[in-house]
Structure formats: structure tokens, C-alpha cells
Scaffold this active site. Structure first.
Site, mmCIF file in Angstrom:
data_model
loop_
_atom_site.group_PDB
_atom_site.id
_atom_site.type_symbol
_atom_site.label_atom_id
_atom_site.label_comp_id
_atom_site.label_asym_id
_atom_site.label_seq_id
_atom_site.Cartn_x
_atom_site.Cartn_y
_atom_site.Cartn_z
ATOM 1 N N GLY A 1 -5.206 2.904 8.148
ATOM 2 C CA GLY A 1 -5.545 1.995 9.028
ATOM 3 C C GLY A 1 -5.645 0.643 8.618
ATOM 4 O O GLY A 1 -5.485 -0.375 10.071
ATOM 5 N N ASP B 1 0.808 -1.486 -0.027
ATOM 6 C CA ASP B 1 -0.394 0.340 -0.287
ATOM 7 C C ASP B 1 1.047 0.649 0.231
ATOM 8 O O ASP B 1 1.397 2.290 0.937
ATOM 9 C CB ASP B 1 -1.479 0.240 1.492
ATOM 10 C CG ASP B 1 -2.292 1.001 1.511
ATOM 11 O OD1 ASP B 1 -1.553 1.750 0.496
ATOM 12 O OD2 ASP B 1 -3.279 1.104 1.976
ATOM 13 N N ILE C 1 -0.608 9.862 8.098
ATOM 14 C CA ILE C 1 -1.286 8.689 9.096
ATOM 15 C C ILE C 1 -0.558 7.446 8.577
ATOM 16 O O ILE C 1 0.110 7.233 7.298
ATOM 17 C CB ILE C 1 -2.824 9.327 8.841
ATOM 18 C CG1 ILE C 1 -2.853 8.846 7.672
ATOM 19 C CG2 ILE C 1 -2.950 10.811 9.268
ATOM 20 C CD1 ILE C 1 -5.043 8.477 7.285
ATOM 21 N N HIS D 1 0.698 8.088 3.242
ATOM 22 C CA HIS D 1 1.692 7.089 4.790
ATOM 23 C C HIS D 1 2.881 7.949 4.777
ATOM 24 O O HIS D 1 2.921 6.979 5.177
ATOM 25 C CB HIS D 1 1.268 6.400 4.545
ATOM 26 C CG HIS D 1 -0.661 5.936 4.532
ATOM 27 N ND1 HIS D 1 -1.552 6.419 5.626
ATOM 28 C CD2 HIS D 1 -1.317 4.842 3.529
ATOM 29 C CE1 HIS D 1 -2.630 5.776 5.294
ATOM 30 N NE2 HIS D 1 -2.971 5.352 3.993
#
Length: 291
Positions: free
Chosen positions: A218, A195, A215, A200
């Protein structure tokens, strides 16, 4: 916020039923181990979690974390999603189901379909169901992954709002708490599992989307919760956890401490939630099943 979506690339009810092509994939032990490190296994204590991080330790058999299924099923998006601005996406909810333990290496066939679209006013939620099977016909299911994606600015198209209510937290103290620290570079490790979204890793891109800095994925947070459940309630046996779901309610920044609170329910069922270092829930309404 500036509208970055191409003309015509809007969330609509017509997206339901959009299916990806069936794709063959194979995975290897190194990928299962890299994923485990991306969700914190062995970090800070290399001798912990060796069953997920090494394939050559005497007396230990390599196992895949059940949440590794989210990596195997995250690609192959249905065509109706491909023109949307992924910078507007936030993970809303994630569920995995495994009829049997996930092998650390193997091969299968992946298909993905949009099964629900909800209009939340200014925003929208798109739910996809990915099925990894042992054959091209979709038989011999290896695992299923249901992902709900919150699309900021994607609502207002007149679709249903949805009526499901999250399960309430048990009205008592949790049966156990498991705390894990994340590392400042956690997202940079996790992204190597496949990912590579700029949210990110790219500070300017993250700020442009309303975040102070990149961030944590998730699904990395979800993997930390998976490890906590296995450690806290399954005696460290990853093969006992076959189903898990949780609702994401706050982004996690790399370096945060994550505390998973777990309640034991009847019949091997669990309720859990995950809190950040400030005591705010980052995953709520969590449910899991032990076998």
C-alpha cells in the site's frame, strides 16, 4: 479463514497508549534513491525523475520524495501489535506531515504509539502515530506519519466503531490526471526498502490470505500518488508537498496502471483519488497541502 493469531494476541481497547521505545536511526542517499525507484521513479524512462534517482547528475540536486517518510517511520511497532498476525493486516489509511522538506540523508529519533482502536464488527482498525525527531526528547520534529491498519478478523471486542466520514470528492472534473504504469516486479523492488512482508512476494502465502497473487505494498501505491501530485500540481518540486493523506480501498497488483485524479482547492489544498486500470478507486478521499 483459519485463525492464525496466538492465544491472547487479540485487538483490545487496552492497546491504546502502547508505545515503542525511542529508537535512533540514520538514513542515507542510497536509501532515498532506492525508495524512489520502488515507487516507480525512472522506470521505463531513466532520464525522468533524476532528482530522486541520482546523486551525481550535473545541475541536479538529489531530493527525497516526501513519502519517503513512510519508510523511515514504518518500523518500531508498539509492543501491543507485535503478536498479531501481520498476514491479516491491510493498510487502511496513511497520513504524513512534514514541517520542512525531508533530507535525502540524515539521522533522528523515532517513537511510535497506538492512538486509536476501532471495532468494525468482524474487523478492527488500529491507528498508530510515528514521530521522527531531531533529538531524543522528541523536539525538533522532522516528520509525523499516521497509519491506520485494517485487521481482518480482529473485531468484536466491544470498542467504538468511529464516526469520521471521508471527505467527498468535488462535484466537477479533476484539474489534472497523471497516469503511471507499475511493473510486474514492482513489489520485489519496493520490498528492498525494508518491507519484506511475504504478502508482497510469496505466492502461496498471498493465496492463503485470500489474494490471487502477491499484492503491491500500500505504501508503494501511496508513493506513486505522491509522485503524481508533485508532477501534476507542484511543478516537479518535491519540497512544496508537506502534507498528504489517503484512504486505501482496494489492493493493487503489480503491473496495474495507476491514474491519479487531482482537484485544486483554495489555499494550496488538494483533493485526489487514485484509480486502477479498470477504473476502480484504490486510494480515495485523498488530501494534500502545497507550500
Amino acid at each position: 479463514m483459519k485463525d492464525l493469531r496466538p492465544e491472547g494476541a487479540r485487538v483490545t481497547m487496552e492497546m491504546i497508549g502502547s508505545r515503542s521505545e525511542v529508537r535512533r536511526l540514520a538514513w542515507h542517499e542510497n536509501e532515498a534513491m532506492l525508495y524512489a525507484i520502488g515507487v516507480g521513479a525512472g522506470l521505463g524512462d531513466p532520464e525522468s525523475d533524476l532528482a530522486y534517482t541520482t546523486e551525481n547528475t550535473a545541475g541536479i540536486t538529489l531530493r527525497a520524495l516526501p513519502s519517503f517518510l513512510t519508510i523511515l517511520t514504518q518500523g518500531n511497532r508498539p509492543p501491543a501489535m507485535r503478536n498479531l498476525d501481520y498476514g491479516r493486516f491491510l493498510h487502511a489509511q496513511q497520513t504524513i506531515e512534514l514541517p520542512r522538506p525531508l533530507a535525502p540523508s540524515g539521522e533522528g529519533w523515532l517513537r511510535n504509539e497506538i492512538v486509536e482502536v476501532l471495532d468494525k464488527g468482524a474487523n478492527a482498525i488500529i491507528t498508530t502515530l510515528a514521530t521522527l525527531s531531531g533529538d531524543e526528547q522528541g523536539e525538533n520534529v522532522i516528520g509525523q506519519s499516521r497509519m491506520s491498519t485494517f485487521v481482518r478478523g480482529g473485531g468484536g471486542f466491544g470498542g467504538p466503531r468511529g464516526t469520521a466520514r471521508p471527505q467527498a470528492k468535488p462535484d466537477r472534473e479533476p484539474d489534472c490526471r497523471v497516469a503511471y504504469g507499475t511493473r510486474p516486479e514492482q513489489a520485489l523492488i519496493y520490498r528492498l526498502s525494508g518491507d519484506g512482508h511475504r504478502l508482497h512476494s510469496d505466492p502461496a502465502f498471498a493465496r492463503e490470505r485470500g489474494f490471487e497473487r502477491p499484492i503491491l505494498h500500500g505504501l508503494s501505491t501511496y508513493g506513486f500518488a505522491c509522485r503524481a501530485i508533485i508532477s501534476g500540481t507542484a511543478g516537479g518540486d518535491a519540497h512544496r508537498l508537506r502534507a498528504m493523506s489517503g484512504r486505501f480501498c482496494k489492493p493493487v497488483y503489480p503491473g496495474d496502471t495507476l491514474v491519479t485524479e487531482i482537484w485544486l482547492l483554495a489555499g494550496g489544498h488538494l483533493y485526489f483519488r487514485m484509480l486502477d486500470g479498470g477504473g476502480d478507486a484504490v486510494i480515495d478521499s485523498g488530501q494534500a497541502k502545497l507550500f
